[in-house]
Design a protein around this motif. Structure first.
Motif, PDB file in Angstrom:
ATOM      1  N   UNK A   1       0.829  -1.197   0.000  1.00 42.89           N
ATOM      2  CA  UNK A   1       0.000   0.000   0.000  1.00 42.89           C
ATOM      3  C   UNK A   1       0.868   1.253   0.000  1.00 42.89           C
ATOM      4  N   UNK A   2       1.943   1.252   0.794  1.00 38.88           N
ATOM      5  CA  UNK A   2       2.871   2.389   0.793  1.00 38.88           C
ATOM      6  C   UNK A   2       3.527   2.548  -0.580  1.00 38.88           C
ATOM      7  N   UNK A   3       3.950   1.426  -1.176  1.00 39.08           N
ATOM      8  CA  UNK A   3       4.593   1.478  -2.491  1.00 39.08           C
ATOM      9  C   UNK A   3       3.641   2.028  -3.552  1.00 39.08           C
ATOM     10  N   UNK A   4       2.399   1.570  -3.515  1.00 42.08           N
ATOM     11  CA  UNK A   4       1.410   2.027  -4.491  1.00 42.08           C
ATOM     12  C   UNK A   4       1.108   3.511  -4.278  1.00 42.08           C
ATOM     13  N   UNK A   5       1.022   3.944  -3.037  1.00 41.74           N
ATOM     14  CA  UNK A   5       0.771   5.367  -2.762  1.00 41.74           C
ATOM     15  C   UNK A   5       1.923   6.224  -3.283  1.00 41.74           C
ATOM     16  N   UNK A   6       3.150   5.768  -3.097  1.00 40.05           N
ATOM     17  CA  UNK A   6       4.313   6.516  -3.602  1.00 40.05           C
ATOM     18  C   UNK A   6       4.303   6.554  -5.128  1.00 40.05           C
ATOM     19  N   UNK A   7       3.967   5.432  -5.740  1.00 41.35           N
ATOM     20  CA  UNK A   7       3.894   5.363  -7.199  1.00 41.35           C
ATOM     21  C   UNK A   7       2.805   6.297  -7.720  1.00 41.35           C
TER      22      UNK A   7
END
Length: 145
Positions: free
Chosen positions: A50-56
């Motif tokens: 979820x953090x990775x997707x938010x950063x992306x």
């Protein structure tokens, strides 16, 4: 003597009964601990994703906003007359019987609706390009894991 033997059998049967219960409860506890560990690992993995997707998403949203701002600035520059759009066009041949002068020649220009359509098309191309790049990055980083 029969009473002692009966009491011994009773105590052995009770011991076996409670031993069986203890083994069953231990097995249930171990299964519950394993399920809890699996759930915790899944939750941790989901938080990281979820953090990775938010950063992306943040990265490509910013790139899209920057591209739109750049395009809006270009459109404003063209609208104000400070900039112009280059066209690869030829002016239609005018009256060839009269004398030609530079005052008669008009530079090729887009109509207002064609100019709006040009900027709309560029905006849509930028948007689609950024969305595709973001989706490709999402597939590489999240779906291919």
């Amino acid at each position: 003597m029969v009473v002692v033997v009966a009491a011994g059998l009773l105590s052995v049967s009770l011991a076996l009964y409670y031993r069986g219960n203890a083994i069953e409860y231990k097995s249930q506890r171990d299964n519950a601990k394993e399920a809890l560990k699996l759930a915790d690992d899944t939750i941790s993995d989901m938080k990281v994703r979820q953090r990775d997707v938010a950063a992306l998403d943040e990265k490509y949203t910013k790139e899209l906003a920057d591209a739109k701002a750049k395009l809006d600035a270009l459109q404003q520059c063209v609208s104000s007359g400070k900039c112009g759009l280059r066209l690869n066009a030829k002016c239609p041949a005018g009256n060839t019987t009269g004398t030609a002068s530079m005052g008669d020649a008009a530079s090729p220009r887009l109509t207002e609706s064609a100019q709006r359509d040009y900027f709309t098309l560029r905006e849509r191309i930028e948007t689609a390009g950024k969305q595709i790049a973001g989706l490709q990055q999402y597939i590489k980083e999240q779906c291919m894991k």
